[in-house]
Design a protein around this motif. Structure first.
Motif, PDB file in Angstrom:
ATOM      1  N   ILE A 348       0.771  -1.406   0.134  1.00 16.69           N
ATOM      2  CA  ILE A 348      -0.125   0.057   0.077  1.00 16.69           C
ATOM      3  C   ILE A 348       1.003   1.265   0.033  1.00 16.69           C
ATOM      4  CG2 ILE A 348      -1.554   1.338   1.436  1.00 16.69           C
ATOM      5  CD1 ILE A 348      -2.910  -1.477   2.212  1.00 16.69           C
ATOM      6  N   VAL A 349       0.559   2.259  -0.992  1.00 16.51           N
ATOM      7  CA  VAL A 349       1.601   3.382  -1.134  1.00 16.51           C
ATOM      8  C   VAL A 349       0.562   4.789  -0.933  1.00 16.51           C
ATOM      9  CG1 VAL A 349       2.880   2.443  -2.767  1.00 16.51           C
ATOM     10  CG2 VAL A 349       1.006   3.403  -3.600  1.00 16.51           C
ATOM     11  N   ARG A 350      -0.695   4.647  -0.761  1.00 21.01           N
ATOM     12  CA  ARG A 350      -1.503   5.461  -0.236  1.00 21.01           C
ATOM     13  C   ARG A 350      -2.768   5.172   0.393  1.00 21.01           C
ATOM     14  NH1 ARG A 350      -3.516  10.609  -4.304  1.00 21.01           N
ATOM     15  NH2 ARG A 350      -4.419  11.962  -2.516  1.00 21.01           N
ATOM     16  N   TYR A 351      -3.291   5.918   1.319  1.00 20.18           N
ATOM     17  CA  TYR A 351      -4.587   5.810   1.919  1.00 20.18           C
ATOM     18  C   TYR A 351      -5.050   7.084   2.075  1.00 20.18           C
ATOM     19  CZ  TYR A 351      -8.505   4.854   4.912  1.00 20.18           C
ATOM     20  OH  TYR A 351      -9.952   5.051   5.648  1.00 20.18           O
ATOM     21  N   ASP A 352      -6.497   7.332   1.650  1.00 17.83           N
ATOM     22  CA  ASP A 352      -6.753   8.931   2.121  1.00 17.83           C
ATOM     23  C   ASP A 352      -8.426   9.067   1.774  1.00 17.83           C
ATOM     24  OD1 ASP A 352      -6.700  11.501   2.822  1.00 17.83           O
ATOM     25  OD2 ASP A 352      -5.092  11.932   1.338  1.00 17.83           O
ATOM     26  N   GLU A 353      -8.998  10.030   2.126  1.00 16.75           N
ATOM     27  CA  GLU A 353     -10.257  10.359   1.829  1.00 16.75           C
ATOM     28  C   GLU A 353     -10.283  11.051   0.374  1.00 16.75           C
ATOM     29  OE1 GLU A 353     -12.322  12.513   5.070  1.00 16.75           O
ATOM     30  OE2 GLU A 353     -11.932  11.120   6.490  1.00 16.75           O
ATOM     31  N   ILE A 354     -11.490  11.027  -0.135  1.00 17.41           N
ATOM     32  CA  ILE A 354     -11.855  11.463  -1.446  1.00 17.41           C
ATOM     33  C   ILE A 354     -12.634  12.731  -1.163  1.00 17.41           C
ATOM     34  CG2 ILE A 354     -12.945  11.194  -3.787  1.00 17.41           C
ATOM     35  CD1 ILE A 354     -10.858   9.230  -3.149  1.00 17.41           C
ATOM     36  N   GLU A 355     -12.386  13.660  -1.998  1.00 15.28           N
ATOM     37  CA  GLU A 355     -13.222  15.061  -1.978  1.00 15.28           C
ATOM     38  C   GLU A 355     -14.516  14.858  -2.419  1.00 15.28           C
ATOM     39  OE1 GLU A 355     -10.284  16.535  -5.005  1.00 15.28           O
ATOM     40  OE2 GLU A 355      -9.624  18.209  -3.784  1.00 15.28           O
ATOM     41  N   ALA A 356     -15.416  15.247  -1.506  1.00 19.15           N
ATOM     42  CA  ALA A 356     -17.016  15.202  -1.374  1.00 19.15           C
ATOM     43  C   ALA A 356     -17.469  15.036  -2.681  1.00 19.15           C
ATOM     44  CB  ALA A 356     -17.587  15.907  -0.389  1.00 19.15           C
ATOM     45  N   VAL A 357     -17.222  15.960  -3.665  1.00 21.24           N
ATOM     46  CA  VAL A 357     -17.675  16.223  -4.970  1.00 21.24           C
ATOM     47  C   VAL A 357     -17.582  15.012  -5.913  1.00 21.24           C
ATOM     48  CG1 VAL A 357     -15.642  17.512  -5.948  1.00 21.24           C
ATOM     49  CG2 VAL A 357     -18.022  18.001  -6.684  1.00 21.24           C
ATOM     50  N   PHE A 358     -16.110  14.212  -5.512  1.00 20.78           N
ATOM     51  CA  PHE A 358     -16.161  13.232  -6.414  1.00 20.78           C
ATOM     52  C   PHE A 358     -16.337  11.986  -5.938  1.00 20.78           C
ATOM     53  CE2 PHE A 358     -12.572  16.382  -7.363  1.00 20.78           C
ATOM     54  CZ  PHE A 358     -12.832  16.827  -8.470  1.00 20.78           C
ATOM     55  N   SER A 359     -17.016  11.815  -4.626  1.00 19.78           N
ATOM     56  CA  SER A 359     -17.145  10.294  -3.893  1.00 19.78           C
ATOM     57  C   SER A 359     -18.071   9.458  -4.562  1.00 19.78           C
ATOM     58  CB  SER A 359     -17.744  11.036  -2.596  1.00 19.78           C
ATOM     59  OG  SER A 359     -18.951  11.546  -2.523  1.00 19.78           O
ATOM     60  N   ARG A 360     -19.166  10.226  -5.308  1.00 20.83           N
ATOM     61  CA  ARG A 360     -20.183   9.426  -5.964  1.00 20.83           C
ATOM     62  C   ARG A 360     -19.366   8.255  -6.919  1.00 20.83           C
ATOM     63  NH1 ARG A 360     -25.576   8.120  -5.144  1.00 20.83           N
ATOM     64  NH2 ARG A 360     -26.500   7.054  -6.775  1.00 20.83           N
ATOM     65  N   ALA A 361     -18.487   8.836  -7.720  1.00 23.88           N
ATOM     66  CA  ALA A 361     -17.880   7.949  -8.812  1.00 23.88           C
ATOM     67  C   ALA A 361     -16.847   7.383  -7.837  1.00 23.88           C
ATOM     68  CB  ALA A 361     -17.400   8.666  -9.934  1.00 23.88           C
ATOM     69  N   SER A 362     -16.012   8.075  -7.199  1.00 24.92           N
ATOM     70  CA  SER A 362     -14.594   7.786  -6.829  1.00 24.92           C
ATOM     71  C   SER A 362     -14.550   6.984  -5.386  1.00 24.92           C
ATOM     72  CB  SER A 362     -13.699   8.614  -6.894  1.00 24.92           C
ATOM     73  OG  SER A 362     -13.555   9.406  -8.120  1.00 24.92           O
ATOM     74  N   GLY A 363     -15.690   7.031  -4.871  1.00 17.77           N
ATOM     75  CA  GLY A 363     -15.500   6.346  -3.172  1.00 17.77           C
ATOM     76  C   GLY A 363     -15.432   7.502  -2.051  1.00 17.77           C
ATOM     77  N   ASN A 364     -15.777   7.121  -1.081  1.00 19.09           N
ATOM     78  CA  ASN A 364     -15.661   8.297   0.024  1.00 19.09           C
ATOM     79  C   ASN A 364     -13.746   8.065   0.502  1.00 19.09           C
ATOM     80  OD1 ASN A 364     -18.502   6.957   0.740  1.00 19.09           O
ATOM     81  ND2 ASN A 364     -18.386   9.007   0.605  1.00 19.09           N
ATOM     82  N   ARG A 365     -13.455   6.941   0.415  1.00 22.77           N
ATOM     83  CA  ARG A 365     -12.061   6.923   0.966  1.00 22.77           C
ATOM     84  C   ARG A 365     -11.438   5.717   0.009  1.00 22.77           C
ATOM     85  NH1 ARG A 365     -12.788   7.944   5.695  1.00 22.77           N
ATOM     86  NH2 ARG A 365     -14.886   8.091   5.389  1.00 22.77           N
TER      87      ARG A 365
END
Length: 388
Positions: A348-365
């Protein structure tokens, strides 16, 4: 080089592009609706000046900002955002101030899916059969020729918003009865397949200076409509057929000095590559970082060098496969975060939250991870997204 960067603060990766431009010697001038004090310190240091506007949709405000910069710093050499949403306003500013790059008279060819298809045909790459502005009569004829299911989507814009798969006459009738009157739609044949992308950087002379490819084995349309989690894989190598198709499409559009993101279907039925969309921007959902991890490069720096100095050399080779697996807050997952780190921490190289405006397509984290095989990144994605 005087480079006006529109919206350097959003999305977050835009700041990395602005910072690398500054490192390559460009004078970077920002325009955005965020205050200077709210910008990340590294971005503040990269901007020679930042002009705050109240409304980024206001052409008058942006005109005043560019006029101010022109008066203070001289001729503007480039005007860019790294976001598809601003493609049209970017082109208008280039036209109004005679700035190098795509102008307003061409931008519709990059925004309207129906106009893209003429360029796909010119490139020699197969494209999806489609119908513009479907009504009951024309839709019936289209379905009679191509069968169900069909896909409907807005002609203008990017992403999977308001994109639907219609499986029978009842769903088609409902769509035609309820579709927004102020939005033009296209109807396409449904392709059963995966999406392969051709991503990279092309210089001012039309030479591809960097290339990469991502593999999506999910339907993005279904991810958005079902509010599902997302996965994709950045591949170690670009398939030769994908490269040939991608370069033919770049040539047909006459694209120069841009980051590009081209989407192609690979048909499960016969293996054909079928052009879907072309986007003149970096790919989203952390794909620029996926490229960095897969190729051991700094793609932000490669882009900045290409813009400021023209670029040089052959595209570098990949070293790893990089995976992306998101999670949705509404879902119940079998493995907690600490379990995931214990099982796969070395990858694993990264773990983070997704910007809210993109969360529908990209996930919440989301998690990013890299290994030396496609099978292993699939295994990690399966573990992360396993549900109860």
């Amino acid at each position: 080089m005087n480079f006006v960067f529109f919206s350097p603060h959003f999305p977050g990766s835009s700041g990395e592009f602005a910072i690398r431009l500054h490192e390559e010697g460009a004078t970077v001038l920002g325009i955005g609706d965020a205050s200077y004090d709210s910008l990340p310190p590294r971005l503040q240091a990269a901007l020679t000046e930042h002009y705050r506007v109240e409304n980024m949709e206001s052409e008058d405000e942006t005109l005043r900002a560019v006029g101010f910069f022109t008066h203070k710093y001289g001729k503007i050499d480039r005007f860019e955002s790294m976001n598809e949403y601003w493609l049209e306003s970017d082109a208008r500013m280039r036209t109004d101030f005679n700035i190098d790059g795509t102008k307003a008279d061409f931008v519709d060819n990059l925004k309207q899916k129906s106009k893209m298809k003429a360029f796909f045909r010119q490139s020699g790459v197969d494209t999806v059969r489609f119908l513009k502005n479907p009504d009951h009569e024309s839709a019936a004829a289209f379905v009679a020729e191509n069968g169900f299911p069909v896909v409907v989507k807005p002609d203008l814009g990017s992403g999977a918003s308001h994109t639907y798969k219609l499986s029978d006459q009842g769903e088609l009738d409902y769509f035609l009865h309820t579709k927004p009157a102020d939005t033009e739609f296209i109807m396409e044949e449904f392709i059963d397949g995966i999406i392969l992308t051709y991503d990279g950087i092309i210089d001012h002379e039309g030479v591809v200076r960097f290339q990469a490819s991502h593999r999506f084995e999910q339907s993005i349309m279904k991810v958005v409509s079902d509010d599902d989690h997302l996965r994709y894989f950045c591949l170690k190598n670009v398939d030769p057929d994908v490269e040939r198709a991608g370069r033919s499409i770049l040539e047909a559009f006459g694209i120069r000095e841009r980051f590009f993101h081209i989407e192609l279907f690979k048909s499960n039925k016969d293996g054909r590559l079928i052009a879907l969309e072309v986007n003149m921007r970096p790919p989203g959902a952390w794909m620029t970082d996926a490229i960095n991890y897969a190729y051991d490069v700094d793609v932000y720096s490669l882009w900045a060098k290409t813009v400021v100095h023209g670029g040089s050399g052959e595209p570098p080779e990949g070293h790893y496969y990089t995976g992306y697996a998101s999670r949705k807050d509404r879902k119940h997952y079998r493995h907690g975060h600490e379990e995931i780190l214990h099982a796969w921490g070395d990858a694993i190289v990264r773990y983070d939250e997704i910007e809210a405006v993109f969360s529908r397509a990209s996930g919440n984290r989301a998690y990013q991870f890299r290994t030396d095989s496609l099978e292993r990144v699939r295994e990690i994605a399966d573990y992360i997204q396993a549900e109860w």
